[in-house]
Scaffold this active site. Structure first.
Site, PDB file in Angstrom:
ATOM      1  N   GLY A  14       0.811  -1.209   0.000  1.00  0.00           N
ATOM      2  CA  GLY A  14       0.000   0.000   0.000  1.00  0.00           C
ATOM      3  C   GLY A  14       0.849   1.265   0.000  1.00  0.00           C
ATOM      4  O   GLY A  14       2.081   1.209   0.058  1.00  0.00           O
ATOM      5  N   CYS A 150      -2.902  11.360   9.463  1.00  0.00           N
ATOM      6  CA  CYS A 150      -1.918  12.267   8.869  1.00  0.00           C
ATOM      7  C   CYS A 150      -2.382  13.728   8.948  1.00  0.00           C
ATOM      8  O   CYS A 150      -1.609  14.630   9.273  1.00  0.00           O
ATOM      9  CB  CYS A 150      -1.646  11.876   7.417  1.00  0.00           C
ATOM     10  SG  CYS A 150      -3.113  11.423   6.468  1.00  0.00           S
ATOM     11  N   HIS A 244       0.075  17.013   2.623  1.00  0.00           N
ATOM     12  CA  HIS A 244      -1.119  17.746   3.052  1.00  0.00           C
ATOM     13  C   HIS A 244      -0.723  19.179   3.400  1.00  0.00           C
ATOM     14  O   HIS A 244       0.257  19.420   4.100  1.00  0.00           O
ATOM     15  CB  HIS A 244      -1.763  17.078   4.269  1.00  0.00           C
ATOM     16  CG  HIS A 244      -2.343  15.720   3.984  1.00  0.00           C
ATOM     17  ND1 HIS A 244      -2.462  15.193   2.727  1.00  0.00           N
ATOM     18  CD2 HIS A 244      -2.850  14.775   4.825  1.00  0.00           C
ATOM     19  CE1 HIS A 244      -3.017  13.992   2.795  1.00  0.00           C
ATOM     20  NE2 HIS A 244      -3.251  13.714   4.043  1.00  0.00           N
ATOM     21  N   THR A 332       2.318  10.284   3.981  1.00  0.00           N
ATOM     22  CA  THR A 332       2.674   8.868   4.115  1.00  0.00           C
ATOM     23  C   THR A 332       4.012   8.669   4.835  1.00  0.00           C
ATOM     24  O   THR A 332       4.336   7.564   5.230  1.00  0.00           O
ATOM     25  CB  THR A 332       2.718   8.155   2.747  1.00  0.00           C
ATOM     26  OG1 THR A 332       3.562   8.906   1.857  1.00  0.00           O
ATOM     27  CG2 THR A 332       1.333   8.031   2.136  1.00  0.00           C
TER      28      THR A 332
HETATM   29  N1  LIG Z   1      -2.119   7.066   3.069  1.00  0.00           N
HETATM   30  C1  LIG Z   1      -1.861   7.872   4.066  1.00  0.00           C
HETATM   31  O1  LIG Z   1      -1.426   9.028   3.894  1.00  0.00           O
HETATM   32  C2  LIG Z   1      -2.088   7.410   5.498  1.00  0.00           C
HETATM   33  C3  LIG Z   1      -1.644   8.230   6.541  1.00  0.00           C
HETATM   34  C4  LIG Z   1      -1.884   7.826   7.851  1.00  0.00           C
HETATM   35  C5  LIG Z   1      -2.533   6.637   8.089  1.00  0.00           C
HETATM   36  N2  LIG Z   1      -2.975   5.862   7.047  1.00  0.00           N
HETATM   37  C6  LIG Z   1      -3.652   4.620   7.316  1.00  0.00           C
HETATM   38  O2  LIG Z   1      -2.804   3.578   6.886  1.00  0.00           O
HETATM   39  C7  LIG Z   1      -3.588   2.486   6.443  1.00  0.00           C
HETATM   40  C8  LIG Z   1      -3.091   2.088   5.053  1.00  0.00           C
HETATM   41  O3  LIG Z   1      -3.295   3.137   4.141  1.00  0.00           O
HETATM   42  P1  LIG Z   1      -2.729   3.077   2.661  1.00  0.00           P
HETATM   43  O4  LIG Z   1      -2.945   4.430   2.088  1.00  0.00           O
HETATM   44  O5  LIG Z   1      -1.375   2.512   2.636  1.00  0.00           O
HETATM   45  O6  LIG Z   1      -3.729   2.052   1.978  1.00  0.00           O
HETATM   46  P2  LIG Z   1      -3.646   1.286   0.563  1.00  0.00           P
HETATM   47  O7  LIG Z   1      -2.726   1.973  -0.360  1.00  0.00           O
HETATM   48  O8  LIG Z   1      -5.049   1.113   0.145  1.00  0.00           O
HETATM   49  O9  LIG Z   1      -2.984  -0.132   0.938  1.00  0.00           O
HETATM   50  C9  LIG Z   1      -3.667  -1.128   1.624  1.00  0.00           C
HETATM   51  C10 LIG Z   1      -2.730  -2.280   1.920  1.00  0.00           C
HETATM   52  O10 LIG Z   1      -3.384  -3.185   2.794  1.00  0.00           O
HETATM   53  C11 LIG Z   1      -3.437  -4.499   2.232  1.00  0.00           C
HETATM   54  N3  LIG Z   1      -4.742  -5.044   2.589  1.00  0.00           N
HETATM   55  C12 LIG Z   1      -5.947  -4.605   2.184  1.00  0.00           C
HETATM   56  N4  LIG Z   1      -6.915  -5.326   2.794  1.00  0.00           N
HETATM   57  C13 LIG Z   1      -6.308  -6.211   3.586  1.00  0.00           C
HETATM   58  C14 LIG Z   1      -6.768  -7.244   4.458  1.00  0.00           C
HETATM   59  N5  LIG Z   1      -8.073  -7.460   4.631  1.00  0.00           N
HETATM   60  N6  LIG Z   1      -5.845  -7.976   5.109  1.00  0.00           N
HETATM   61  C15 LIG Z   1      -4.541  -7.772   4.955  1.00  0.00           C
HETATM   62  N7  LIG Z   1      -4.043  -6.812   4.133  1.00  0.00           N
HETATM   63  C16 LIG Z   1      -4.922  -6.051   3.462  1.00  0.00           C
HETATM   64  C17 LIG Z   1      -3.232  -4.314   0.758  1.00  0.00           C
HETATM   65  O11 LIG Z   1      -2.591  -5.483   0.251  1.00  0.00           O
HETATM   66  P3  LIG Z   1      -2.764  -6.015  -1.281  1.00  0.00           P
HETATM   67  O12 LIG Z   1      -2.253  -4.920  -2.160  1.00  0.00           O
HETATM   68  O13 LIG Z   1      -1.872  -7.238  -1.286  1.00  0.00           O
HETATM   69  O14 LIG Z   1      -4.205  -6.336  -1.469  1.00  0.00           O
HETATM   70  C18 LIG Z   1      -2.306  -3.104   0.725  1.00  0.00           C
HETATM   71  O15 LIG Z   1      -0.991  -3.534   0.913  1.00  0.00           O
HETATM   72  C19 LIG Z   1      -5.026   2.932   6.531  1.00  0.00           C
HETATM   73  O16 LIG Z   1      -5.595   2.510   7.734  1.00  0.00           O
HETATM   74  C20 LIG Z   1      -4.922   4.432   6.562  1.00  0.00           C
HETATM   75  O17 LIG Z   1      -5.997   5.026   7.232  1.00  0.00           O
HETATM   76  C21 LIG Z   1      -2.733   6.239   5.762  1.00  0.00           C
END
Ligand SMILES: NC(=O)c1ccc[n+]([C@@H]2O[C@H](COP(=O)([O-])OP(=O)(O)OC[C@H]3O[C@@H](n4cnc5c(N)ncnc54)[C@H](OP(=O)(O)O)[C@@H]3O)[C@@H](O)[C@H]2O)c1
Ligand SMILES: NC(=O)c1ccc[n+]([C@@H]2O[C@H](COP(=O)([O-])OP(=O)(O)OC[C@H]3O[C@@H](n4cnc5c(N)ncnc54)[C@H](OP(=O)(O)O)[C@@H]3O)[C@@H](O)[C@H]2O)c1
Ligand SMILES: NC(=O)c1ccc[n+]([C@@H]2O[C@H](COP(=O)([O-])OP(=O)(O)OC[C@H]3O[C@@H](n4cnc5c(N)ncnc54)[C@H](OP(=O)(O)O)[C@@H]3O)[C@@H](O)[C@H]2O)c1
Ligand SMILES: NC(=O)c1ccc[n+]([C@@H]2O[C@H](COP(=O)([O-])OP(=O)(O)OC[C@H]3O[C@@H](n4cnc5c(N)ncnc54)[C@H](OP(=O)(O)O)[C@@H]3O)[C@@H](O)[C@H]2O)c1
Lengths: 356, 356, 356, 356
Positions: A14, A150, A244, A332
């Protein structure tokens, strides 16, 4: 010399996962040992990952296979980073903690459990002690520590030193956020081309709620009968990839000057700086003094390690009691993976993580 | 029935100029008689114009030749619309006024002349009487009336009815503006792709200054010893084509409810509505009650004529004395050409413009 | 060990200039000694530069003052890199060459002088010998070497090995180019948001002309009575920041298979690779074998040094004699600064540049 | 005078659905009688629809409730427009045809059924007679007619008159398509900001396949032993909202001049023009003769009704047998809803649709 600890990265493909991979590639004592995923399980990391960040997939990582998200397969893992999607994260993280793993989570699911730290290492490090309560209450060998939203961090980091040193009456925030904050696939393109997308009450409210909690957990150095401050946030996404941008108005209960506020921001340091943690930037807040800065494109990677400093600028006096500042945070990095690694370094320093 | 008046459009090939052309194509009693330009003089309008708006160049206009910006060539012209660039506008507009033309200007050059109206027809129509002073003082047969900065209008239009009915302490504004607001070529693409561009102190300050003046010229219906309100604005551009988005926090000197504010906005009407002027929208302010609205793409053309209503939404209570609202204004229509035509209709109604 | 050579960068604050600064910061034997500019003369580099690339301004460069573009001020300079704007470049470069400087130019002004190399180090290195003729004819101690248009390079680099090994009848190209290719301020934002901008006949033609010349200067390994090939190019910009994307159809005089073409591209190496020049990528052409790649965002920084390899993919058989391929080239790196540094390394190796 | 026919729009809230609603609002004899959807069933159309097009939701439509996609609820409906998603469309359309409805489909599911017309009214109107075979074979009272892929139409419409009048050897196409072509939510924003997204072999191939079939169904006016032409397409999306841009190279079996090709394109008319069908543009192909046109932003709404003409420009001679042209087609209008309405008008004219 410190022994090398092995980390598992859940959600490793992700947008947050890739920053963990990138940042740990050069870490002095934490090493990627396990890449977990869901849809991409069974495939070589380098082939399935959308590497939406700087540089290339580290060579030694590219051929590693993505594996299931299962504690039983992670015998030699010492730390679990969990940037899993909301909803999926909650139960998985509990399971890992039960199995004895220290879980550093970027997901929202456990952020408001009363015994779980919501940690910004420079701001509320003493909340780490909640872990003791957590383990006792839940009878876990491992534990869960979370990092805040974030968006909340982009405001909370500059607000924290101000809140610690001045009597704030209220703060009114407007955010202009990037697309990567919503993960992938995330925001449909038709929502942001030639558009500004409001995120709505729900997102506004959780931003306010997290900032409030974080500020309330700082060590205040001012005498103030009434600790309460009123917060408002209006949140949006536009067509930027990372970073952001947040406009923050602050009204005080007393007269202030931007000079004093500027000094407070500029001199802010926390435990990570004092301890010289490897992922700690020299300055958590980089003041920039140009009329048209910070800008998302030019400032999101600021600091060293890149993306770990929040850039603050546009300090302006609105009236005697109200000032304005603008922050740019790499969502991120500082807002997720980098914050998670820094938290881990602090936990190690404090003896909460060791070889299992 | 009213006689048809002939209008000259200066800067007719510009982003504001094209909206004059588009809107006047269907006007009941104002007709385009002269298209002025600079670089495009001598060429057919349809060939040189960048028609960055809805619809197509009106057929009867496409073949008209763009002509010099010279009052001596405009014998049969009754009204002069002047969306000329800052700096170029000032002396040209004076010359036209001296030659006896009513000049409706969207440019900033004369906005703060003490004898020149800065007119939003629904908000400060009585300032039209400044024209009498202007003519007398300057010994002109014609006159200059200006319309405010588009950005200022996006906040001033919703703030006006609130200011008239409640005691405002302060208002803190953050704008997310479109590219067309800077004209063409305007903003370099490398400044806004994957970026948020701050406009800086200068732009922030002129926004505040214009809003202040406009509000001070409304007819207040509240008893308030202290008329002063404190304003702050932080202005930006992002990669949107038309439509300025503005987040407006308002703090009052007394407790308010968003319901009351909503009613005030919804019921706001001005002289243009009372007089049923042809370019007056039914409602200058359209309240929208959806969590993720207004949005620039979907709301900038709101109202009838399209783009003449400011859409206001996201009404929210921050605390007992502070509320939040968001506005979207079509910068080149309500914020420029449409505002200019509406001002003209009011001036005609009040006897300030007639066949020359 | 080689002695360190001092380089002056003309146009050092431009989009190509910053890549010279970035790439030379780590160069083993070329060092930035002089930063020249125009509008930014007299100011510290770090304050005036728009650093629209990866990383941060190198610390040791940030405080250097930008100085005038004047050979008389550059006593201790050994090499002059000239990414100056078209028109400005021509006379300046001649003056520097006259003063004895080796001038490596990325500008178009001297590209078609018959005695000036138009150099892609892997493709037509023997054209370096034109320098001898140039010095003799012009009675210069220094000389000028040019690098081709970035757009031309994106096609010429993959076409070269194919042209050397197969009988090409014609090639029909469509480019989707990035904004940085036009410098700053360059393309107005209103031309590319929600739009595709054709660059027109002039740009199409110069692209074709440069590719033709470069191919004609390769060493052909095939027997072909008729060397001529017919080229067509249709060029555009869209809202991407760096990286030109080019769709290249090639029709041959004989049957071909994509496999053979693929092998030819994959095994392509040139003198820079044989000589292991420091800025030479292992492979000038990186083949990528995924249905939806190359992509501008993910592939422009490919290779090592980053941005020095052209990524080629989408190899497809249209019919027995026609194939399709797609390339992505980093326009300001391989297509300009990186190409200039690589050319310089080759010139040094061949004895054309030494301490002055 | 013609009786008014009632139309049901399936997928009425989608990107094609909204164009049906918009265009039928002013139709002389077809009227919207039923708005079908899936997720939005039960809600007022005006509240749920993302109106990503010009103008506003027609007032008389805004309050209509979105209803289930069920033939049994459509007693008084005479025509069914079906812009349903791939996969969902197939069985639903069969069911409606079985129930006696004329189904005009924009979806791909039945496009290659041998008894189903793939209709561009100006190009292959005689294929309408397939309906007779279809009804007989399937024993349906109703029938299905499909319109081609928008991308295929952008090339097929200009290629058709050329193919009818000249001997084409091959055509090599590169498309730069808009986001609305993929529906909503469609393309993730992170795929197209600062990027060019290739659509891959599958999309390339279906584009070629549809163009081939359409051209093979034209009435050729040239003697040509070998009807076959070789086609290649490379398809992409970029960050544009509406309008597909296509660069089309054509190689002939004989020498051609762009002048002759230009005349052929300019004079092209079909049955819809001869019959003066209400939705037929005067010219299906609008030639534009400016170096930097057509452009997506400025030309997608060309023609009358807006968006019904394909704009063709950049006619250029590559060599004696190869020419280049560029087309812009409005994908959801000419390429979908508008094409569907025009097809319906032709079907009515030919007696295939009447009051049920
Ligand atoms: N993006 C940001 O700026 C940010 C900042 C702070 C916090 N967060 C938090 O960080 C988390 C991840 O965000 P992201 O932006 O990295 O999301 P993302 O790009 O959508 O990535 C999701 C990841 O989780 C895996 N995944 C999805 N469903 C799953 C499941 N049921 N079991 C195990 N693995 C699963 C996916 O794997 P596959 O690809 O193999 O399916 C992928 O590696 C979220 O909770 C978000 O709120 C994000
Ligand atoms: N854009 C907005 O949203 C907005 C809103 C409110 C107010 N305004 C104000 O409206 C004015 C025009 O803005 P714009 O966005 O329409 O600008 P623009 O797109 O840059 O157009 C400028 C126009 O002025 C003409 N022109 C330029 N220099 C001239 C000169 N020296 N003498 C005569 N004509 C000249 C140009 O003619 P040629 O093309 O023939 O050279 C062109 O028609 C500015 O003062 C701006 O501040 C704009
Ligand atoms: N961008 C590309 O992808 C690319 C690729 C291949 C070749 N090129 C060629 O490289 C050259 C530079 O392109 P760019 O994109 O870097 O341009 P740019 O971003 O516009 O930068 C221009 C630079 O030249 C300086 N400059 C401008 N006028 C000057 C003058 N009269 N005398 C001395 N210095 C002057 C500027 O200095 P100040 O900032 O101090 O005014 C600035 O440093 C052009 O010839 C271009 O065709 C560019
Ligand atoms: N977009 C183009 O440019 C274009 C051009 C030519 C052809 N087409 C074709 O036209 C079709 C529609 O495309 P679009 O872009 O309009 O798609 P879209 O924006 O995704 O809209 C899909 C519509 O179908 C409805 N829907 C979805 N699943 C359904 C189901 N199982 N049963 C009934 N209704 C269902 C949705 O209703 P709710 O909103 O109520 O869920 C929505 O109204 C596709 O087959 C596409 O290939 C599109």
């Amino acid at each position: 010399m410190r022994r090398t600890l092995k980390a598992a990265i859940l959600g490793s493909t992700g947008l947050v996962g890739i920053e963990y991979v990138r940042m740990l590639a050069n870490h002095p004592y934490i090493k990627v040992g396990y890449l977990a995923g869901k849809g991409s399980v069974g495939k070589p990391y380098g082939e399935v990952v959308r590497w939406q960040t700087i540089g290339q997939v580290p060579t030694e990582i590219a051929d590693m296979e993505v594996k299931p998200t299962d504690p039983k397969l992670m015998d030699d893992v010492d730390i679990v980073f969990s940037p899993l999607p909301q909803g999926a994260a909650g139960p998985v993280e509990e399971e890992f903690a039960k199995h004895g793993f220290p879980v550093i989570s970027n997901s929202p699911d456990h952020r408001f459990d009363p015994d779980v730290p919501l940690l910004i290492p420079e701001v509320n490090p003493h909340t780490i002690s909640l872990i003791d309560k957590q383990r006792e209450r839940r009878d876990w060998r491992g534990f869960i520590v979370t990092t805040p939203l974030c968006t909340a961090q982009g405001a909370a980091i500059p607000l924290a030193p101000i809140y610690m040193n001045f009597k704030i009456d209220s703060s009114l925030i407007t955010t202009i956020q990037s697309l990567s904050g919503a993960g992938y696939p995330g925001i449909p393109s038709l929502d942001v081309i030639d558009n500004v997308l409001p995120l709505g009450d729900n997102y506004d409210n959780k931003t306010v709620k997290e900032i409030s909690r974080i500020l309330s957990e700082t060590k205040r150095m001012v005498d103030d009968d009434d600790n309460n401050l009123s917060l408002g946030a209006t949140t949006h996404r536009v067509a930027t990839i990372h970073g952001h941008y947040e406009v923050i108005y602050i009204t005080f209960k007393e007269d202030v000057t931007v000079e004093k506020i500027g000094e407070t921001l500029d001199s802010f340091r926390g435990e990570p700086q004092n301890l010289k943690l490897p992922t700690a930037p020299d300055k958590p807040i980089l003041l920039i003094n140009q009329d048209a800065r910070p800008q998302v494109y030019f400032d999101r990677w600021a600091g060293n390690p890149p993306g770990m400093s929040v850039v603050v600028g546009r300090l302006g006096q609105i009236n005697r009691r109200t000032i304005r500042l603008v922050s740019v945070i790499h969502n991120t990095v500082r807002g997720a993976a980098g914050g998670g690694i820094l938290a881990t370094e602090l936990l190690i320093e404090k003896g909460y993580i060791d070889k299992r």
